[in-house]
Structure formats: C-alpha cells, structure tokens
Write an enzyme that holds these catalytic residues in place. Sequence first.
Site, PDB file in Angstrom:
ATOM      1  N   SER A 115      32.227  34.097  36.003  1.00 11.12           N
ATOM      2  CA  SER A 115      33.075  35.004  35.242  1.00 11.12           C
ATOM      3  C   SER A 115      33.276  36.296  36.000  1.00 11.12           C
ATOM      4  CB  SER A 115      32.462  35.300  33.866  1.00 11.12           C
ATOM      5  OG  SER A 115      31.220  35.959  34.016  1.00 11.12           O
ATOM      6  N   GLY A 116      34.331  37.006  35.625  1.00  4.91           N
ATOM      7  CA  GLY A 116      34.641  38.294  36.229  1.00  4.91           C
ATOM      8  C   GLY A 116      35.226  39.223  35.195  1.00  4.91           C
ATOM      9  N   VAL A 121      35.483  30.994  34.147  1.00  4.43           N
ATOM     10  CA  VAL A 121      35.796  29.621  34.531  1.00  4.43           C
ATOM     11  C   VAL A 121      34.689  28.714  34.011  1.00  4.43           C
ATOM     12  CG1 VAL A 121      36.169  28.024  36.448  1.00  4.43           C
ATOM     13  CG2 VAL A 121      37.113  30.326  36.552  1.00  4.43           C
ATOM     14  N   ASP A 172      42.719  37.819  49.603  1.00  9.56           N
ATOM     15  CA  ASP A 172      41.300  37.840  49.225  1.00  9.56           C
ATOM     16  C   ASP A 172      40.585  36.591  49.728  1.00  9.56           C
ATOM     17  OD1 ASP A 172      39.037  38.994  48.165  1.00  9.56           O
ATOM     18  OD2 ASP A 172      39.387  38.264  46.126  1.00  9.56           O
TER      19      ASP A 172
END
Length: 474
Positions: free
Chosen positions: A18-19, A24, A133
């Site tokens: 997670s962020g 996810v 990224d």
Amino acid sequence: METPSSAGRYTIDRLLGSGGFASVWLGRDEELDSPVAIKILAEHWAQRTDVHERFVQEARLLRQVDSHRLVQVFDIGEQEDGRPYFVMTYADRGTLDERLAEGPLPLNEALRMAREIIRGVQELHEVDIVHRDLKPSNVLLRSVPGGDAERVMISDLGIARTGDRLSSLTLPAGSPGYMAPEQTQIDGAPDQRADVYGLGALTYHMLTGEPPGQTRRPPSDLQPAIPHAVDQVVLRALEPDREKRWPSAAEFGHALSRTTSRINTDPLPPARPARGGSPARGRRRLAVITGGTLVGLSLAGGGAFWAFGGSGGSGESAPDGKWLRAGSDVPPQYRALIVQAGTWCDMKGLSPALIAAMLKAESNFDAKLSDPAGDEYGIARWTPKVLVFWQPGGLNNPEPKPAAITPELSIPAMGRYLCYWGKDLRDLPGDPALNLAATYRSSSKTVAQAGGVPARFKPYTDKVHRYLEDYLPR
C-alpha cells in the site's frame, strides 16, 4: 486497514502492498480459476473526482500499451463506496527489489533481465509515455508455465507522463538512487532520457548489487568480472548531463546487446562488502516559478507514493542496526520510511537517526497529529497546501486532505526537502545535522543568513540533538 472481502466478482485474500493513494491486494478470479492483483483507490480519496480520474488513467495507459512486458490490466470497476479498482497480472515471483536483496545477479541473468526491461520501456516510449519511476520494486517477476523461465514486467505508471503533458511544469518526482538529476529539479522537464538514466541505474544495480552512487564508479570496480565495455555502456546511460546519455532506450539496448553478445556467462563472484554509507537517494521553502524567476516561499514539501510499495531506496532492506540504534523507541513500522528519508541523498548531516530525531521532536511519532491552528498534520507536521507541490506529479495530483497525510506520504518528504534545500547550507559553521533541522523548522535562507541555527530555533534543535544521540547506531 480492513481487508475487503471482494472487488466486483473477484475475491480478495491478502494485502500485497500500500501507499499514499492506493493499495494492492492478492485476489482470485473464481470463474477463470486464476490469481490476480487488484489495485484499489484508498478510502480517503474516494470522493475526489480528480483523483478518481488519475487512478483510472493509470489503468488506461497500461491497457493502451497492452504488452506482456508490462503489467497487463484485465478489468476495471468500482466498489460499493465508489472507489475504483483495476485488476492486473499477479507477479507470483515477487519483485526485482526482493531478488536483489540477495545480492547481484549472475552476469548473464543481469544482462538478460536488463534487455527485457529496456524492451518494455521502449514499448512505452513508442506510444509517447515516459515512466519516470523505474526502480527495482516496479519491476515484477512472473513464472512461465513449463519450466524455470519467468516473465519480467514493468509496473506502476502512477507518475508517468504522456506526450501531451511532457512540456508542462514538472515538480521533483521519482525515487532516490534511480531518478535522473533533472527529476530532482523544479521544471526539469524530464523526457525519455530520464528513463534511460533509470534503466542505467537498474542495470548497474543488477550487475553490482548496489544502486549507482553519485561518484558513478564503474561497475567493474565492484565486480571485476564485468567487462570494461559494459562499464562504458552503462556509465553513458548514467551521465548527469542528459545530452551526453544514450538518446533513447532503444539506443541503450542496442549498445548493451552489441557489447555483451559474446560475454562469458559464468556467474559473478560474491559481491565485495559495501564501503561507507548507502548510495545516494529532496517544509518550509519551495521554489515557485514566477515570471521566469525562482522565488522562495516559506512552505512545506512532501513526497507521495501513487502505487503500492511506495519506496525504493536501498535502505529498506538494510539491517536496522546499520542506521538506527537497536532498542530505541523508533516505531518499527516507520523504520524503513525513516531510512529512506535519511538516505535520500549523500549530504553531510543527513541520516536516518536525524530524521527519527526530528519526527520525535515534531510529533513524538504520532501519525494522527492534528494542529488545525497551525495547519499542520501527521507525523511530520505537513501543511496540505504545500504538500501538493512536492508530491510526485506535483500539481497534476490534488492537494491532500489532512486525513490523507499518512507516514508513507510524509516521512520520505523530509529527506526530499532537506536534500533540495540543504545545498544552501554547505559552507555554514556548526553541526550540519542541526543546521538541517533548523532549516526544516524555518528555511534555508533563514539559517544561512543567521550563519547557523537562529537563536529562536535553538530550543527545537536542542531537542533534536538530544534525540539524535539516542538514535545514532552504536
């Protein structure tokens, strides 16, 4: 975070990562009897239509490329509360980041994987998408039926830019150790050559077991079995001046293939012990472009992670005791983020122990701190109207609400800020760490004009100094 039972017709098993914006999950397509990865927008962004659209846009970009060298999107939908989700390929063999935690790859395997990643980036560039990224945690591995072969897949287009937006204003975005120098600058206008740098950094890491440092040592310095011709190809991809880099991912890939076509495929010898600190990894002041002039404002900056995993610094997998004193009161759940922030760049005074000491002084590690009077929130006391400038994608992402300023969003921002403004403090007398701490509470200009810590911030830096002594490794 509660585990949802399902997303549409897909059952959900467990959290994969997670962020700040999304999580996810490992799910299952019962109808096709197949595991899948399901990315779901975080709850506190559910009512933001602009965030909703950006989330869906990532799925559209992945679907647009529709390549087996990228994570493929199979389905999209919305939860009952309106949060969008999309269903992706499940990488059953984890990430390149996890693989590299064991050390460098065998020479032939590193070069094979580099070529696969390069081809995936080529496919992005062919449809005018710049990833921005590229890092080991965004390279996923999936088994292929019928043997030991595996598929290499690029993931996370959360801060990608498409051709129609490449010329617009850009804010610092990317991951330390892998992002091109222009990505650390306001309006650096990264183009495809920023991805070439990221590819060079990934290749370097796979060959040596370490991301490239600012000194850009040849890979063969760390692994003597690497041919010097490979050194030259990889170091050109890592040129700080993008005009000197390979002009495209395709050119880099061709050069690497030509150079390595007859290389001995024996595995590399064991990696040498790392020397010195970690490889290189930018609140209160922000440069804003006004009439072509950079103007400093007394603001607060931050860093966000659009996709799960959120971090990519090599410090995450390093033993805790290398960075922070064992047995200290630094919360275990924040240590990886603190190491990432404290190793964001190679700067005198910056360290994970300093970040931990500042967090202790700011909030006593209180992730739910709320100070409406000062308009400061979260573990690192960020101001939402400032965080919007420093998150990946800058103003292309919305201003975060106070409830969305999580440790995952705000702790790495401390390192980003200190690296960006700390360059103004290089010649100042006094303790470099405390000068950085005072800058965080005021601005680099204020500290520089005072010739060190201003008197009114001395009580704060005294606290930081006391905590710093507690957190430095013995």
